[in-house]
Design a protein around this motif. Sequence first.
Motif, PDB file in Angstrom:
ATOM      1  N   THR A  68       0.827  -1.212   0.000  1.00  0.00           N
ATOM      2  CA  THR A  68       0.000   0.000   0.000  1.00  0.00           C
ATOM      3  C   THR A  68       0.861   1.261   0.000  1.00  0.00           C
ATOM      4  N   GLY A  69       2.069   1.182   0.540  1.00  0.00           N
ATOM      5  CA  GLY A  69       2.895   2.366   0.722  1.00  0.00           C
ATOM      6  C   GLY A  69       2.535   3.131   1.983  1.00  0.00           C
ATOM      7  N   PHE A  70       1.423   2.742   2.629  1.00  0.00           N
ATOM      8  CA  PHE A  70       0.958   3.491   3.794  1.00  0.00           C
ATOM      9  C   PHE A  70      -0.127   2.669   4.508  1.00  0.00           C
ATOM     10  N   ASN A  71       0.268   1.569   5.152  1.00  0.00           N
ATOM     11  CA  ASN A  71      -0.696   0.670   5.785  1.00  0.00           C
ATOM     12  C   ASN A  71      -1.558   1.359   6.825  1.00  0.00           C
ATOM     13  N   GLU A  72      -1.012   2.346   7.500  1.00  0.00           N
ATOM     14  CA  GLU A  72      -1.754   3.011   8.565  1.00  0.00           C
ATOM     15  C   GLU A  72      -3.069   3.598   8.055  1.00  0.00           C
ATOM     16  N   ALA A  73      -3.087   4.036   6.810  1.00  0.00           N
ATOM     17  CA  ALA A  73      -4.303   4.622   6.245  1.00  0.00           C
ATOM     18  C   ALA A  73      -5.125   3.611   5.464  1.00  0.00           C
ATOM     19  N   PHE A  74      -4.460   2.758   4.670  1.00  0.00           N
ATOM     20  CA  PHE A  74      -5.191   1.927   3.710  1.00  0.00           C
ATOM     21  C   PHE A  74      -5.626   0.573   4.259  1.00  0.00           C
ATOM     22  N   VAL A  75      -5.030   0.107   5.348  1.00  0.00           N
ATOM     23  CA  VAL A  75      -5.466  -1.129   5.996  1.00  0.00           C
ATOM     24  C   VAL A  75      -6.238  -0.735   7.249  1.00  0.00           C
ATOM     25  N   ILE A  76      -7.514  -1.095   7.272  1.00  0.00           N
ATOM     26  CA  ILE A  76      -8.399  -0.601   8.333  1.00  0.00           C
ATOM     27  C   ILE A  76      -9.086  -1.764   9.057  1.00  0.00           C
ATOM     28  N   THR A  77      -9.583  -1.464  10.248  1.00  0.00           N
ATOM     29  CA  THR A  77     -10.301  -2.456  11.043  1.00  0.00           C
ATOM     30  C   THR A  77     -11.755  -2.570  10.572  1.00  0.00           C
ATOM     31  N   THR A  78     -12.416  -3.596  11.075  1.00  0.00           N
ATOM     32  CA  THR A  78     -13.838  -3.765  10.770  1.00  0.00           C
ATOM     33  C   THR A  78     -14.645  -2.569  11.281  1.00  0.00           C
TER      34      THR A  78
END
Length: 296
Positions: free
Chosen positions: A54-64
Amino acid sequence: MSVLVQQQAVECNFAENDSWIILSAIEQSIKRKIEAVGTPLKDWDIRINYGIKTGFNEAFVITTDKRNEILANCQTEDERTRTAELIRPILRGRDIKRYAYNWAGLYLIATFPSRHYDIEMYPAVKQYLLTFGIEKLEQTGKTYIVNGEKIKARKKTNNKWFEIQDSISYWEDFSKPKIVWGNLNLTPNYALVENNSFINAPSSMIVPASKYLLAILNSKIADFYIKLLGVTRNGGYFEYKPMFIEQLPIPQLKIENKELAQIERLIDNNNYTEIEYIVYNLYGLTQDEINYINSL
């Protein structure tokens, strides 16, 4: 020459242009049998690719919970439907186990550059991504976007600010049944994922998937061969890179082969021990060779 050297010496043939490895007599025998009956995976009609960067997991990988919040902020049912299709489940390497996986309830905002998304069609997603502002930039040292504009290059691409890093051509493969595995493991951990989940890099996947390939990859004999190709790290960890996996010779069975049907049935019944001995038989190992592999 000492008696010990005479007793323990092993003759090795090193081809001029090939990489080489020093093996015991029984290891050489096992290796020859694997290569004699199998076709390297790279020569099969499959595709082996890495997961998503993603280059930026903090923003693009999210919780339910965050996914539900974004969907709740959609103003119309059409927007909600579009947004739900954009946000897809994602597995990490740590979630993948041998023959199984434990999804951690994480999702990917899958704004692939190759899909040419219009962020204005996803206002709830845009609103969420814009929350990553310059204040966090100062706190973490990472690069963020403010009001849709680049503060500085978040990644080494020309992607739009709301797009993930990867501009891949095989994004559709993630919607297909796939064999997935984590990059760094002590033992082989391959799983079959039949839904439309993504996986994150450096995890990898094989498409199209089959239970037969899954059984071979999870076998002790396959792991023996693959580990001849690389170096085991401290603590016994091995990096299961595609460049190693694709070299594994695997017997190509016809659809009517009885072992093929038997393996599929055993996987469905979670009988993995019996699968090992079927695989040993496919490679023609003797009992002494089986005992050696089991002792590793």
